[in-house]
Design a protein around this motif. Structure first.
Motif, PDB file in Angstrom:
ATOM      1  N   MET A  33      27.303  37.333  33.686  1.00 59.38           N
ATOM      2  CA  MET A  33      26.191  37.224  34.629  1.00 59.38           C
ATOM      3  C   MET A  33      26.292  35.953  35.451  1.00 59.38           C
ATOM      4  O   MET A  33      25.964  35.941  36.643  1.00 59.38           O
ATOM      5  CB  MET A  33      24.850  37.261  33.877  1.00 59.38           C
ATOM      6  N   LEU A  89      28.878  36.698  38.006  1.00 57.12           N
ATOM      7  CA  LEU A  89      28.422  37.731  38.933  1.00 57.12           C
ATOM      8  C   LEU A  89      27.373  37.202  39.892  1.00 57.12           C
ATOM      9  O   LEU A  89      27.388  37.504  41.087  1.00 57.12           O
ATOM     10  CB  LEU A  89      27.886  38.924  38.148  1.00 57.12           C
ATOM     11  N   THR A  90      26.446  36.402  39.382  1.00 58.24           N
ATOM     12  CA  THR A  90      25.361  35.921  40.235  1.00 58.24           C
ATOM     13  C   THR A  90      25.795  34.772  41.148  1.00 58.24           C
ATOM     14  O   THR A  90      25.336  34.679  42.280  1.00 58.24           O
ATOM     15  CB  THR A  90      24.174  35.456  39.377  1.00 58.24           C
ATOM     16  N   TRP A 103      29.558  42.442  43.224  1.00 61.30           N
ATOM     17  CA  TRP A 103      28.157  42.590  43.606  1.00 61.30           C
ATOM     18  C   TRP A 103      28.090  43.240  44.980  1.00 61.30           C
ATOM     19  O   TRP A 103      28.130  44.454  45.100  1.00 61.30           O
ATOM     20  CB  TRP A 103      27.436  41.245  43.562  1.00 61.30           C
ATOM     21  N   SER A 158      28.370  37.122  46.498  1.00 57.04           N
ATOM     22  CA  SER A 158      27.170  36.859  45.711  1.00 57.04           C
ATOM     23  C   SER A 158      25.947  36.971  46.614  1.00 57.04           C
ATOM     24  O   SER A 158      26.069  36.941  47.845  1.00 57.04           O
ATOM     25  CB  SER A 158      27.242  35.465  45.103  1.00 57.04           C
ATOM     26  N   TYR A 180      17.266  36.550  45.345  1.00 55.79           N
ATOM     27  CA  TYR A 180      17.534  37.157  44.048  1.00 55.79           C
ATOM     28  C   TYR A 180      16.410  38.064  43.580  1.00 55.79           C
ATOM     29  O   TYR A 180      16.500  38.655  42.507  1.00 55.79           O
ATOM     30  CB  TYR A 180      17.774  36.068  42.992  1.00 55.79           C
ATOM     31  N   THR A 185      14.044  42.651  39.977  1.00 57.76           N
ATOM     32  CA  THR A 185      15.031  41.591  39.780  1.00 57.76           C
ATOM     33  C   THR A 185      16.142  42.016  38.839  1.00 57.76           C
ATOM     34  O   THR A 185      17.325  41.963  39.193  1.00 57.76           O
ATOM     35  CB  THR A 185      14.347  40.324  39.232  1.00 57.76           C
ATOM     36  N   LEU A 186      15.784  42.449  37.646  1.00 59.01           N
ATOM     37  CA  LEU A 186      16.797  42.748  36.636  1.00 59.01           C
ATOM     38  C   LEU A 186      17.446  44.109  36.812  1.00 59.01           C
ATOM     39  O   LEU A 186      18.643  44.266  36.554  1.00 59.01           O
ATOM     40  CB  LEU A 186      16.182  42.656  35.236  1.00 59.01           C
ATOM     41  N   TRP A 223      20.846  44.528  38.696  1.00 60.34           N
ATOM     42  CA  TRP A 223      21.968  43.944  37.953  1.00 60.34           C
ATOM     43  C   TRP A 223      22.286  44.781  36.726  1.00 60.34           C
ATOM     44  O   TRP A 223      23.468  44.992  36.389  1.00 60.34           O
ATOM     45  CB  TRP A 223      21.625  42.510  37.545  1.00 60.34           C
ATOM     46  N   LYS A 272      24.172  47.880  37.657  1.00 62.11           N
ATOM     47  CA  LYS A 272      25.547  47.535  38.011  1.00 62.11           C
ATOM     48  C   LYS A 272      26.408  47.400  36.761  1.00 62.11           C
ATOM     49  O   LYS A 272      27.535  47.909  36.705  1.00 62.11           O
ATOM     50  CB  LYS A 272      25.551  46.228  38.807  1.00 62.11           C
ATOM     51  N   LEU A 273      25.896  46.721  35.730  1.00 59.32           N
ATOM     52  CA  LEU A 273      26.641  46.548  34.488  1.00 59.32           C
ATOM     53  C   LEU A 273      26.763  47.866  33.730  1.00 59.32           C
ATOM     54  O   LEU A 273      27.820  48.169  33.159  1.00 59.32           O
ATOM     55  CB  LEU A 273      25.967  45.493  33.613  1.00 59.32           C
TER      56      LEU A 273
END
Length: 326
Positions: free
Chosen positions: A1, A4-5, A69, A80, A177, A209-210, A213, A216-217
């Motif tokens: 993370m 990635l971020t 990303w 990013s 973000y 927010t979460l 991500w 994606k994972l």
């Protein structure tokens, strides 16, 4: 993370495969040590067949795990969120650097010390300044004659817009973000934080927010494992209501058969029960009826009466009447 971020790319090296070609271990690599060649239009080194290198050593495609990303058309490496909005963030970074340099370099002189009666030479000025600075650093009183006039220069941080610049930068990063600004030190909406909107903020944080991500994972991990098996993150565990509300929800989930008793105990970090009923997913009413049926005593069915023997002359009338009565 973190990779990635901040970098927009997560690079992994598959260290071991099982007999079916699925990864058994992945070593995540520092982004600054990984490079990719996708400059060619076709063949090796193109977008379809990129050449990956780790510290200059080429990595076979089958051993490379890459989670980008934001990707640009025709490019393998991702951007990013900060990279995609670099022009916006650079202004905030410049403001932070300006603030740091301002205080490190002293900004503007903290005051002036002027002699109203005579002109002071550069050497005398340095000596007076040294004595004055020593007194200021030690907090001692300053004593001077009638011909010296000291004026402190006061600068409001609000006038210099340091605080506003910092808050603006944090708010911009938060918006990029999808994070509530007050969570990272930005400006809030001005509303008062209560329990109700704290819970709603948690749900907002998970969804906006979460979740991007996490998805994606999940998509990346699903491609590495056998078909019929999937990866899912339990985001519901992050939403923590008050004790009474949480157990009321548990009661509803158990009553309609959405969760078993052991699943609910797991959410509360309790050990599972060994009773098979605790793993039953039947709705509660159906489960109670099933248990009651199992606990009822078995009743013996009445035996069929034996057919009487009748002699060839048909004279066994009494036996036939007894059979009919039975």
């Amino acid at each position: 993370m973190v990779s990635l971020t901040l970098n927009g790319n997560a690079y992994g090296l598959i260290t071991e495969f099982d007999g079916f070609g699925h990864p058994l271990g992945i070593e995540w690599l520092p982004p600054n040590e990984v490079s990719v060649d996708d400059s060619q239009s076709t063949g090796r080194g193109s977008f379809a067949l990129p050449i990956w290198r780790w510290n200059g050593i080429e990595i076979p495609l089958e051993r490379m795990v890459h989670i980008p990303w934001v990707t640009m058309p025709g490019r393998v490496k991702g951007l990013s969120p900060l990279g995609a909005f670099a022009s916006v963030v650079e202004m905030g970074i410049a403001g932070q650097n300006m603030a740091a340099n301002w205080f490190l370099n002293g900004g503007i002189p903290p005051g002036t010390f002027k002699n109203t009666a005579q002109t002071v030479s550069p050497d005398q000025s340095k000596e007076v300044k040294r004595v004055l600075m020593d007194a200021i650093r030690t907090g001692e009183p300053i004593v001077y004659g009638r011909d010296w006039d000291f004026t402190a220069v006061a600068l409001s941080p609000r006038e210099a817009q340091f605080v506003e610049t910092m808050r603006l930068s944090a708010s911009q990063v938060a918006s990029i973000y999808g994070i509530p600004a007050e969570m990272i030190g930005g400006e809030t909406s001005g509303g008062r934080i209560t329990y109700e909107n704290v819970e709603a903020q948690t749900i907002h944080f998970i969804v906006f927010t979460l979740l991007p991500w996490v998805r994606k994972l999940e998509d990346a991990f699903d491609q590495l494992i056998p078909e019929g098996v999937f990866v899912r993150f339990n985001l519901d565990s992050m939403v923590r209501t008050d004790l009474r509300t949480r157990h009321e929800v548990f009661q509803i989930d158990r009553r309609i058969g959405l969760k078993t008793v052991n699943e609910l105990r797991t959410l509360e970090d309790n050990d599972p029960l060994a009773d098979p009923i605790a793993d039953s997913a039947l709705p509660l009413n159906a489960l109670v009826q099933a248990v009651q049926l199992q606990q009822q005593p078995e009743t013996e069915e009445p035996a069929e009466p034996e057919e009487p023997e009748v002699n060839g002359n048909g004279n066994n009338r009494d036996a036939l009447e007894r059979y009919a009565r039975r």
